[in-house]
Design an enzyme around this catalytic site. Structure first.
Site, PDB file in Angstrom:
ATOM      1  N   ARG A  67      -2.393  39.313  39.992  1.00  7.45           N
ATOM      2  CA  ARG A  67      -1.791  38.593  38.816  1.00  7.45           C
ATOM      3  C   ARG A  67      -1.501  37.255  39.080  1.00  7.45           C
ATOM      4  NH1 ARG A  67       4.314  39.105  36.932  1.00  7.45           N
ATOM      5  NH2 ARG A  67       3.933  38.378  34.540  1.00  7.45           N
ATOM      6  N   HIS A  71      -2.208  33.900  36.622  1.00  8.55           N
ATOM      7  CA  HIS A  71      -1.217  33.061  36.219  1.00  8.55           C
ATOM      8  C   HIS A  71      -1.447  31.599  36.673  1.00  8.55           C
ATOM      9  CE1 HIS A  71       2.355  35.754  35.077  1.00  8.55           C
ATOM     10  NE2 HIS A  71       1.152  36.215  34.583  1.00  8.55           N
ATOM     11  N   ASP A  72      -2.230  31.480  37.754  1.00  9.47           N
ATOM     12  CA  ASP A  72      -2.544  30.175  38.165  1.00  9.47           C
ATOM     13  C   ASP A  72      -3.885  29.711  37.270  1.00  9.47           C
ATOM     14  OD1 ASP A  72      -3.288  27.871  39.628  1.00  9.47           O
ATOM     15  OD2 ASP A  72      -4.857  28.911  40.832  1.00  9.47           O
ATOM     16  N   VAL A  75      -3.243  28.092  33.828  1.00 16.45           N
ATOM     17  CA  VAL A  75      -2.256  26.816  33.729  1.00 16.45           C
ATOM     18  C   VAL A  75      -3.136  25.925  34.412  1.00 16.45           C
ATOM     19  CG1 VAL A  75      -0.172  25.788  34.130  1.00 16.45           C
ATOM     20  CG2 VAL A  75      -0.337  28.540  33.649  1.00 16.45           C
ATOM     21  N   GLY A  77      -6.036  25.545  34.702  1.00 16.92           N
ATOM     22  CA  GLY A  77      -7.207  25.943  35.539  1.00 16.92           C
ATOM     23  C   GLY A  77      -6.768  26.410  36.806  1.00 16.92           C
ATOM     24  N   ASP A  79      -6.261  26.009  40.212  1.00 20.68           N
ATOM     25  CA  ASP A  79      -6.095  24.787  40.994  1.00 20.68           C
ATOM     26  C   ASP A  79      -4.920  24.931  41.965  1.00 20.68           C
ATOM     27  OD1 ASP A  79      -3.957  24.882  39.049  1.00 20.68           O
ATOM     28  OD2 ASP A  79      -4.367  22.651  38.478  1.00 20.68           O
ATOM     29  N   SER A  81      -1.766  25.439  41.086  1.00 20.94           N
ATOM     30  CA  SER A  81      -0.426  24.755  40.566  1.00 20.94           C
ATOM     31  C   SER A  81       0.632  25.677  40.681  1.00 20.94           C
ATOM     32  CB  SER A  81      -0.838  24.387  39.100  1.00 20.94           C
ATOM     33  OG  SER A  81      -1.087  25.453  38.202  1.00 20.94           O
ATOM     34  N   ASN A  99       6.870  33.917  34.940  1.00 20.18           N
ATOM     35  CA  ASN A  99       7.010  34.138  36.638  1.00 20.18           C
ATOM     36  C   ASN A  99       8.447  34.233  37.101  1.00 20.18           C
ATOM     37  OD1 ASN A  99       4.255  33.551  36.898  1.00 20.18           O
ATOM     38  ND2 ASN A  99       4.596  31.325  36.922  1.00 20.18           N
ATOM     39  N   PRO A 168       0.112  34.419  28.153  1.00 18.39           N
ATOM     40  CA  PRO A 168       0.361  35.495  27.209  1.00 18.39           C
ATOM     41  C   PRO A 168       1.731  36.183  27.299  1.00 18.39           C
ATOM     42  CG  PRO A 168      -2.016  35.727  27.287  1.00 18.39           C
ATOM     43  CD  PRO A 168      -1.370  34.939  28.334  1.00 18.39           C
ATOM     44  N   HIS A 198      -3.964  46.288  34.250  1.00 15.30           N
ATOM     45  CA  HIS A 198      -2.795  47.029  34.300  1.00 15.30           C
ATOM     46  C   HIS A 198      -2.710  48.377  34.607  1.00 15.30           C
ATOM     47  CE1 HIS A 198      -0.880  43.666  31.632  1.00 15.30           C
ATOM     48  NE2 HIS A 198      -1.017  43.215  32.512  1.00 15.30           N
ATOM     49  N   THR A 199      -4.052  48.745  35.200  1.00  8.89           N
ATOM     50  CA  THR A 199      -4.086  50.116  35.741  1.00  8.89           C
ATOM     51  C   THR A 199      -3.389  49.868  37.470  1.00  8.89           C
ATOM     52  OG1 THR A 199      -5.610  51.603  36.681  1.00  8.89           O
ATOM     53  CG2 THR A 199      -6.487  49.255  37.025  1.00  8.89           C
ATOM     54  N   ASP A 250       0.559  51.634  34.785  1.00 12.42           N
ATOM     55  CA  ASP A 250      -0.174  52.983  34.552  1.00 12.42           C
ATOM     56  C   ASP A 250       0.387  54.043  35.093  1.00 12.42           C
ATOM     57  OD1 ASP A 250      -1.871  55.248  34.873  1.00 12.42           O
ATOM     58  OD2 ASP A 250      -3.533  54.128  35.963  1.00 12.42           O
TER      59      ASP A 250
HETATM   60  C1  HEM Z   1      -3.658  39.982  28.132  1.00 14.26           C
HETATM   61  C2  HEM Z   1      -2.419  39.428  28.182  1.00 14.26           C
HETATM   62  C3  HEM Z   1      -1.338  39.888  29.302  1.00 14.26           C
HETATM   63  C4  HEM Z   1      -0.056  40.184  29.306  1.00 14.26           C
HETATM   64  C5  HEM Z   1       0.647  39.738  27.951  1.00 14.26           C
HETATM   65  C6  HEM Z   1       0.516  40.283  30.524  1.00 14.26           C
HETATM   66  C7  HEM Z   1       1.741  40.716  30.853  1.00 14.26           C
HETATM   67  C8  HEM Z   1       2.276  41.181  31.997  1.00 14.26           C
HETATM   68  C9  HEM Z   1       3.785  41.464  31.978  1.00 14.26           C
HETATM   69  C10 HEM Z   1       4.827  41.287  31.117  1.00 14.26           C
HETATM   70  C11 HEM Z   1       3.821  42.306  33.214  1.00 14.26           C
HETATM   71  C12 HEM Z   1       4.981  42.762  33.972  1.00 14.26           C
HETATM   72  C13 HEM Z   1       5.681  41.498  34.395  1.00 14.26           C
HETATM   73  C14 HEM Z   1       7.411  42.028  35.096  1.00 14.26           C
HETATM   74  O1  HEM Z   1       8.082  42.674  34.140  1.00 14.26           O
HETATM   75  O2  HEM Z   1       7.609  41.390  35.892  1.00 14.26           O
HETATM   76  C15 HEM Z   1       2.544  42.148  33.810  1.00 14.26           C
HETATM   77  C16 HEM Z   1       2.201  42.612  35.161  1.00 14.26           C
HETATM   78  C17 HEM Z   1       0.805  42.544  35.553  1.00 14.26           C
HETATM   79  N1  HEM Z   1      -0.277  41.874  35.170  1.00 14.26           N
HETATM   80 FE1  HEM Z   1      -0.306  41.117  33.372  1.00 14.26          FE
HETATM   81  N2  HEM Z   1      -0.551  40.388  31.361  1.00 14.26           N
HETATM   82  C18 HEM Z   1      -1.811  40.313  30.760  1.00 14.26           C
HETATM   83  C19 HEM Z   1      -3.009  40.073  31.438  1.00 14.26           C
HETATM   84  C20 HEM Z   1      -3.082  40.180  32.594  1.00 14.26           C
HETATM   85  C21 HEM Z   1      -4.391  39.945  33.294  1.00 14.26           C
HETATM   86  C22 HEM Z   1      -5.608  39.067  32.678  1.00 14.26           C
HETATM   87  C23 HEM Z   1      -4.283  40.183  34.512  1.00 14.26           C
HETATM   88  C24 HEM Z   1      -5.084  40.134  35.789  1.00 14.26           C
HETATM   89  C25 HEM Z   1      -6.501  39.572  35.711  1.00 14.26           C
HETATM   90  C26 HEM Z   1      -2.807  40.768  34.876  1.00 14.26           C
HETATM   91  C27 HEM Z   1      -2.443  41.450  36.077  1.00 14.26           C
HETATM   92  C28 HEM Z   1      -1.259  42.045  35.888  1.00 14.26           C
HETATM   93  C29 HEM Z   1      -0.913  42.870  37.267  1.00 14.26           C
HETATM   94  C30 HEM Z   1      -1.809  43.119  38.551  1.00 14.26           C
HETATM   95  C31 HEM Z   1       0.477  43.147  36.941  1.00 14.26           C
HETATM   96  C32 HEM Z   1       1.489  43.762  38.011  1.00 14.26           C
HETATM   97  C33 HEM Z   1       2.085  42.754  38.777  1.00 14.26           C
HETATM   98  C34 HEM Z   1       3.056  43.264  39.755  1.00 14.26           C
HETATM   99  O3  HEM Z   1       3.319  44.668  39.896  1.00 14.26           O
HETATM  100  O4  HEM Z   1       3.542  42.739  40.683  1.00 14.26           O
HETATM  101  N3  HEM Z   1      -2.346  40.726  33.521  1.00 14.26           N
HETATM  102  N4  HEM Z   1       1.677  41.518  33.087  1.00 14.26           N
END
Ligand code: HEM
Ligand code: NAG
Ligand code: NAG
Length: 333
Positions: A67, A71-72, A75, A77, A79, A81, A99, A168, A198-199, A250
């Protein structure tokens, strides 16, 4: 000169200038997997071993590192940041809504950086370390592998507003999320495949509570959320309090990188609103979800492609940016 030798000359000329063309004529970034082959051949091994140690200690770290790269990249690019702490004129992205109390893995990046600095001082960027750590994390969780294009440099600034606006939010509409991806050069296929991240990993109660109690201001839960799954979630995510309580993204295979995320969506058991809208708001997106739910290989293949694409978002190359010595602060000049 005959036609044949003329053709040969043209081919040779094209070959001679091919690498230059790819980087400079098109908009493509000049990143390539062999970037450190001469200057730090050990870097891939070092990153992998520190990530493996961290994930062995805590499985969730694989998700957190994956993740962090996202998040890098969204924002300014890819980089690094996101890694900067507040100091001087820098306002850290770590305090943004997406964050704060959520992004993690910074200590692992620090550990990788210090191991790399020992072998190859001031050679490998923090941005490249994050891209490699994201790939290694995916592999360790059972997901696909890919060659990581390298050669990014690190920013000398951060953008709190960029972090708040470009990443997003879980309660953004499908259209808003897709627009935020398109602004970064990513399309609907990238959106669906990358959401497959999110798997693995966790979410806090606060990120999806609205769905459980008052989805659209009518005091009713989200009608697209499975009723039984919703009642299980409510048990640990109360109407108020428990904001930081953790839930698997998941619930079937929370630490395994597989395609259950997509199967869950088809069963109305996506955790975040931003997950579930992939099957309820767009036929094109639904078709992709079905495809990945049916075929793990297709998902893995597209995920790897989309990760490379995401990793290519506006990198600093050449003389732009710097190679930070410490990922948390810019070099003093
Ligand atoms: C499509 C739009 C996306 C939204 C709205 C979104 C939103 C979120 C949110 C709300 C969480 C939980 C954060 C928390 O409550 O602390 C999360 C977790 C996570 N996201 Fe996304 N996400 C998106 C796309 C992505 C992408 C593109 C990736 C990676 C390429 C990603 C990887 C992850 C991972 C791996 C977690 C779990 C992190 C952890 O357990 O520390 N997400 N995301
Ligand atoms: C989305 O969530 C944020 C943060 O919790 C909140 O401030 C905002 O009002 C929500 N937006 C909608 C449309 O529900
Ligand atoms: C649900 O949300 C609406 C609008 O955000 C608010 O006016 C209402 O009081 C809320 N209802 C409950 C039961 O929380």
């Amino acid at each position: 000169m005959g036609d044949r030798s003329l053709n040969l000359l043209m081919v040779l000329t094209l070959l001679r200038f091919a690498p230059l063309c790819l980087c400079q004529v098109s908009n493509e970034a000049c990143l390539h997997p062999q970037f450190y082959q001469r200057t730090c051949p050990q870097v891939l091994q070092i990153v992998k071993s520190v990530v493996a140690k961290a994930v062995a200690k805590e499985t969730r770290m694989a998700a957190s590192l994956l993740r962090l790269h996202f998040h890098d990249c969204f924002v300014k690019g890819c980089d690094a940041s996101v890694l900067l702490d507040s100091s001087g004129s820098i306002i850290s992205e770590k305090n943004s809504v997406p964050n704060r109390n959520s992004a993690r893995g910074f200590e692992v990046i620090d550990a990788i950086k210090s191991a790399v600095e020992k072998q190859c001082p001031q050679t490998v960027s923090c941005a490249d370390i994050m891209a490699l750590a994201a790939r290694d994390s995916t592999v360790l969780a059972g997901g696909p592998s890919w060659d990581v294009p390298l050669g990014r440099r690190d920013s000398r600034g951060a953008s709190l507003s960029g972090s708040n606006n470009n990443i997003p939010a879980p309660n953004n509409t499908f259209q808003t999320i897709l627009t935020k991806f398109k602004l970064k050069g990513l399309d609907i296929t990238d959106l669906v495949a990358l959401s497959g991240s999110h798997t693995i990993g966790n979410s806090r109660c606060t990120s999806f509570r609205q769905r459980l109690y008052n989805q659209s201001g009518n005091a009713k839960p989200d009608s697209t959320l499975d009723k039984f799954y919703a009642s299980q979630l409510r048990a640990k995510c109360p109407r108020s309090g428990g904001d930081q309580n953790l839930f698997f993204l998941d619930f079937v295979s929370p630490t395994k990188f597989d395609n259950y995320y997509f199967k869950n969506l088809l069963a109305s058991k996506g955790l975040l609103n931003s997950d579930q809208v992939l099957v309820t708001k767009s036929q094109a997106s639904l078709n992709l979800v079905k495809k990945y739910a049916e075929n793990t290989e297709l998902f893995f293949e597209q995920f790897a492609k989309s990760m490379v694409k995401m990793g290519n978002i506006s990198p600093l190359t050449g003389v732009k940016g710097e190679i930070r010595k410490n990922c948390r602060k810019i070099n003093s000049t």
